[in-house]
Scaffold this motif. Structure first.
Motif, PDB file in Angstrom:
ATOM      1  N   LEU A 271       0.846  -1.200   0.000  1.00 38.37           N
ATOM      2  CA  LEU A 271       0.000   0.000   0.000  1.00 38.37           C
ATOM      3  C   LEU A 271       0.878   1.245   0.000  1.00 38.37           C
ATOM      4  N   VAL A 272       0.547   2.187  -0.838  1.00 36.31           N
ATOM      5  CA  VAL A 272       1.264   3.462  -0.923  1.00 36.31           C
ATOM      6  C   VAL A 272       0.349   4.534  -0.335  1.00 36.31           C
ATOM      7  N   LEU A 273       0.730   5.085   0.834  1.00 34.01           N
ATOM      8  CA  LEU A 273      -0.066   6.111   1.515  1.00 34.01           C
ATOM      9  C   LEU A 273       0.604   7.464   1.326  1.00 34.01           C
ATOM     10  N   THR A 274      -0.209   8.461   0.973  1.00 32.19           N
ATOM     11  CA  THR A 274       0.288   9.824   0.808  1.00 32.19           C
ATOM     12  C   THR A 274      -0.594  10.792   1.592  1.00 32.19           C
ATOM     13  N   PRO A 275      -0.076  11.427   2.680  1.00 32.48           N
ATOM     14  CA  PRO A 275       1.263  11.273   3.236  1.00 32.48           C
ATOM     15  C   PRO A 275       1.405   9.929   3.949  1.00 32.48           C
ATOM     16  N   SER A 276       2.646   9.520   4.204  1.00 33.33           N
ATOM     17  CA  SER A 276       2.908   8.232   4.838  1.00 33.33           C
ATOM     18  C   SER A 276       3.446   8.440   6.244  1.00 33.33           C
ATOM     19  N   GLY A 277       3.481   7.353   6.998  1.00 39.20           N
ATOM     20  CA  GLY A 277       4.082   7.406   8.331  1.00 39.20           C
ATOM     21  C   GLY A 277       3.135   7.911   9.390  1.00 39.20           C
ATOM     22  N   VAL A 278       2.989   9.253   9.505  1.00 36.01           N
ATOM     23  CA  VAL A 278       2.162   9.866  10.548  1.00 36.01           C
ATOM     24  C   VAL A 278       1.312  10.961   9.913  1.00 36.01           C
ATOM     25  N   LEU A 279       0.026  10.977  10.273  1.00 36.67           N
ATOM     26  CA  LEU A 279      -0.905  11.988   9.782  1.00 36.67           C
ATOM     27  C   LEU A 279      -1.342  12.856  10.955  1.00 36.67           C
TER      28      LEU A 279
ATOM     29  N   ASP B 131      -6.377  -9.454   2.012  1.00 36.52           N
ATOM     30  CA  ASP B 131      -5.741 -10.629   1.421  1.00 36.52           C
ATOM     31  C   ASP B 131      -4.935 -10.206   0.201  1.00 36.52           C
ATOM     32  N   ASP B 132      -3.824 -10.907  -0.015  1.00 32.90           N
ATOM     33  CA  ASP B 132      -2.975 -10.672  -1.189  1.00 32.90           C
ATOM     34  C   ASP B 132      -2.432  -9.252  -1.259  1.00 32.90           C
ATOM     35  N   VAL B 133      -2.152  -8.664  -0.075  1.00 32.59           N
ATOM     36  CA  VAL B 133      -1.549  -7.337  -0.013  1.00 32.59           C
ATOM     37  C   VAL B 133      -0.742  -7.273   1.277  1.00 32.59           C
ATOM     38  N   VAL B 134       0.313  -6.469   1.286  1.00 31.52           N
ATOM     39  CA  VAL B 134       1.118  -6.300   2.485  1.00 31.52           C
ATOM     40  C   VAL B 134       0.433  -5.297   3.409  1.00 31.52           C
ATOM     41  N   ASN B 135       0.112  -5.722   4.637  1.00 26.40           N
ATOM     42  CA  ASN B 135      -0.567  -4.844   5.589  1.00 26.40           C
ATOM     43  C   ASN B 135       0.316  -3.649   5.962  1.00 26.40           C
ATOM     44  N   THR B 136      -0.346  -2.510   6.239  1.00 25.11           N
ATOM     45  CA  THR B 136       0.368  -1.276   6.560  1.00 25.11           C
ATOM     46  C   THR B 136      -0.339  -0.567   7.710  1.00 25.11           C
ATOM     47  N   ASP B 137       0.456   0.007   8.648  1.00 27.29           N
ATOM     48  CA  ASP B 137      -0.087   0.799   9.749  1.00 27.29           C
ATOM     49  C   ASP B 137       0.155   2.282   9.503  1.00 27.29           C
ATOM     50  N   LEU B 138      -0.806   3.110   9.930  1.00 33.73           N
ATOM     51  CA  LEU B 138      -0.696   4.568   9.832  1.00 33.73           C
ATOM     52  C   LEU B 138      -0.927   5.167  11.213  1.00 33.73           C
TER      53      LEU B 138
ATOM     54  N   THR C 134      -6.860  -2.911 -12.948  1.00 35.62           N
ATOM     55  CA  THR C 134      -6.868  -1.734 -13.823  1.00 35.62           C
ATOM     56  C   THR C 134      -6.845  -0.408 -13.054  1.00 35.62           C
ATOM     57  N   ASN C 135      -7.376  -0.366 -11.804  1.00 35.59           N
ATOM     58  CA  ASN C 135      -7.423   0.908 -11.076  1.00 35.59           C
ATOM     59  C   ASN C 135      -6.425   0.958  -9.914  1.00 35.59           C
ATOM     60  N   TRP C 136      -5.461   0.050  -9.879  1.00 36.21           N
ATOM     61  CA  TRP C 136      -4.537  -0.074  -8.756  1.00 36.21           C
ATOM     62  C   TRP C 136      -3.747   1.199  -8.477  1.00 36.21           C
ATOM     63  N   ASN C 137      -3.541   2.027  -9.512  1.00 31.90           N
ATOM     64  CA  ASN C 137      -2.749   3.255  -9.331  1.00 31.90           C
ATOM     65  C   ASN C 137      -3.604   4.514  -9.278  1.00 31.90           C
ATOM     66  N   VAL C 138      -4.925   4.352  -9.125  1.00 35.13           N
ATOM     67  CA  VAL C 138      -5.832   5.498  -8.986  1.00 35.13           C
ATOM     68  C   VAL C 138      -6.079   5.718  -7.494  1.00 35.13           C
ATOM     69  N   ALA C 139      -5.728   6.904  -6.980  1.00 34.77           N
ATOM     70  CA  ALA C 139      -5.796   7.172  -5.542  1.00 34.77           C
ATOM     71  C   ALA C 139      -7.233   7.098  -5.025  1.00 34.77           C
ATOM     72  N   GLN C 140      -7.390   6.466  -3.863  1.00 38.34           N
ATOM     73  CA  GLN C 140      -8.656   6.442  -3.131  1.00 38.34           C
ATOM     74  C   GLN C 140      -8.402   7.083  -1.764  1.00 38.34           C
ATOM     75  N   THR C 141      -9.381   7.839  -1.272  1.00 39.55           N
ATOM     76  CA  THR C 141      -9.174   8.688  -0.089  1.00 39.55           C
ATOM     77  C   THR C 141      -9.773   8.071   1.169  1.00 39.55           C
ATOM     78  N   VAL C 142      -8.999   8.147   2.250  1.00 38.17           N
ATOM     79  CA  VAL C 142      -9.457   7.743   3.582  1.00 38.17           C
ATOM     80  C   VAL C 142      -9.342   8.978   4.481  1.00 38.17           C
TER      81      VAL C 142
ATOM     82  N   VAL D 129      -4.620   6.616  -1.076  1.00 38.89           N
ATOM     83  CA  VAL D 129      -4.124   5.242  -1.063  1.00 38.89           C
ATOM     84  C   VAL D 129      -4.087   4.694  -2.488  1.00 38.89           C
ATOM     85  N   THR D 130      -2.954   4.100  -2.864  1.00 41.73           N
ATOM     86  CA  THR D 130      -2.827   3.346  -4.116  1.00 41.73           C
ATOM     87  C   THR D 130      -2.049   2.069  -3.815  1.00 41.73           C
ATOM     88  N   LEU D 131      -1.864   1.206  -4.844  1.00 40.76           N
ATOM     89  CA  LEU D 131      -1.025   0.016  -4.708  1.00 40.76           C
ATOM     90  C   LEU D 131       0.303   0.242  -5.420  1.00 40.76           C
ATOM     91  N   SER D 132       1.315  -0.507  -5.005  1.00 41.91           N
ATOM     92  CA  SER D 132       2.640  -0.366  -5.606  1.00 41.91           C
ATOM     93  C   SER D 132       2.682  -0.918  -7.027  1.00 41.91           C
TER      94      SER D 132
END
Length: 374
Positions: free
Chosen positions: A97-105, A183-190, A153-161, A117-120
């Motif tokens: 998972l690619v989070l923008t911004p990443s790390g701490v919000l 499933d089938d993705v590397v879990n990520t903490d924010l 097909t939409n893996w690189n289109v940003a979705q907002t949380v 959020v997008t996928l790598s």
């Protein structure tokens, strides 16, 4: 052995050199993850290449021999010095998972903030990401975007949380951790941090500034905190200035997470004294980790400074004789006081013989001194 036409035979020796080949055997840990090439028989010490090629959805990890890693190169070159069996290790190439911004919000108290959020890289199949609080402050919560779906097909289109931080009474920056999992993705903490808009201070309410305290009486100020503390807060009081002004109520003042906004009374008393000076003092309130607060107090003195004359009025003096009277001060002076006696008007035959200039100090102000007229 050879024979000629006459039937004569002869024998010669022939030597053949034969080298036993070495065998390279290649395997893979996941059959459908990729291909391997390069196995076979080779001359001793011949350079060979063990080549691993990954299929879509997988990644090459390493070459292993007898369970130990020998190379991280997909194309692994080496000299074959004996029989070897190598295994190509493949693993599923899960998107991260690619989070923008990443790390701490950071989220302002009473406000909200978002991450995109997008996928790598593209997944093999649709991937659903669930977002939930893993731990932390209850004031920090998820507002929108608890579930996201990414496709090949939409893996690189940003979705907002979007996250939000509720208003609270404390001055602490609340923190919380949210986990993005599926499933089938590397879990990520924010990490989400509340940017608190409250400031923990000592608050003083007083009727006048400075606080006026009648000599022999008392006056009070009200003390509280501006925000809810995480633990008990002990407020100490110290004075600088006139010692006649002092704290009469019990100190220190203790505020808890329950009574922090309830005012507590701090009473200042002004002791009776001999002087006619309005004493002044500053009271400083302090607590560990908090900025100091202070207020000024002033004594409303009930004494007045004047000369006290102990004499008959009018004072009778026999012609050719002398007569005296006593002079003192009504209150203790702060410094030396000079009292001068002179004739203001009238008969020049009446004069000051002695005591025309008297000096009173902070020690002898109440002791009568004599003035003699003739």
């Amino acid at each position: 052995t050879a024979e000629d036409a006459s039937g004569n035979t002869s024998t010669e020796s022939v030597t053949f050199n034969y080298t036993v080949p070495y065998t390279l055997t290649l395997n893979k840990n996941i059959e459908d993850a990729g291909s391997v090439e390069g196995e076979g028989d080779y001359r001793p010490n011949q350079q060979v290449h063990a080549i691993a090629s990954k299929y879509i959805g997988y990644k090459f990890v390493e070459w292993q021999e007898n369970g130990a890693s020998v190379s991280l190169l997909e194309d692994y070159p080496f000299n074959l010095t004996g029989d070897r069996t190598l295994t190509a290790i493949f693993a599923p190439d899960l998107p991260t998972l690619v989070l923008t911004p990443s790390g701490v919000l950071s989220v302002s108290e009473g406000g909200e903030a978002s991450v995109d959020v997008t996928l790598s890289h593209a997944p093999l199949n649709n991937v659903t990401i669930l977002i939930g609080k893993h731990s932390g402050d209850s004031d920090v919560s998820l507002k929108t975007g608890s579930s996201l779906t990414f496709t090949p097909t939409n893996w690189n289109v940003a979705q907002t949380v979007t996250f939000q931080a509720g208003e609270d009474d404390d001055a602490a920056n609340g923190t919380a951790t949210f986990r993005f999992s599926g499933d089938d993705v590397v879990n990520t903490d924010l990490g989400v941090i509340e940017d608190d808009n409250d400031e923990l201070l000592i608050a003083i309410q007083q009727s006048t500034d400075p606080l006026i305290v009648a000599e022999g009486g008392s006056a009070s100020v009200q003390v509280s905190l501006t925000a809810k503390p995480l633990a008990n807060v002990s407020v100490a009081v110290a004075r600088t200035g006139d010692a006649d002004l002092s704290v009469q109520s019990a100190t220190p003042l203790t505020f808890t997470p329950d009574n922090w906004s309830t005012s507590q009374t701090l009473t200042v008393a002004a002791a009776q004294d001999d002087d006619a000076h309005d004493g002044e003092a500053t009271f400083q309130l302090s607590a560990t980790g908090l900025s100091n607060a202070s207020f000024d107090a002033k004594e409303d003195d009930d004494d007045t400074m004047s000369s006290v004359v102990n004499a008959a009025n009018p004072l009778s003096i026999a012609e050719g004789g002398r007569s005296s009277f006593q002079v003192s001060l009504s209150a203790k002076p702060l410094t030396l006081v000079s009292v001068t006696t002179t004739r203001k008007a009238g008969d020049a035959d009446l004069t000051v013989t002695s005591g025309g200039g008297l000096t009173f100090t902070t020690s002898n102000w109440a002791t009568p001194q004599t003035v003699t007229l003739s």
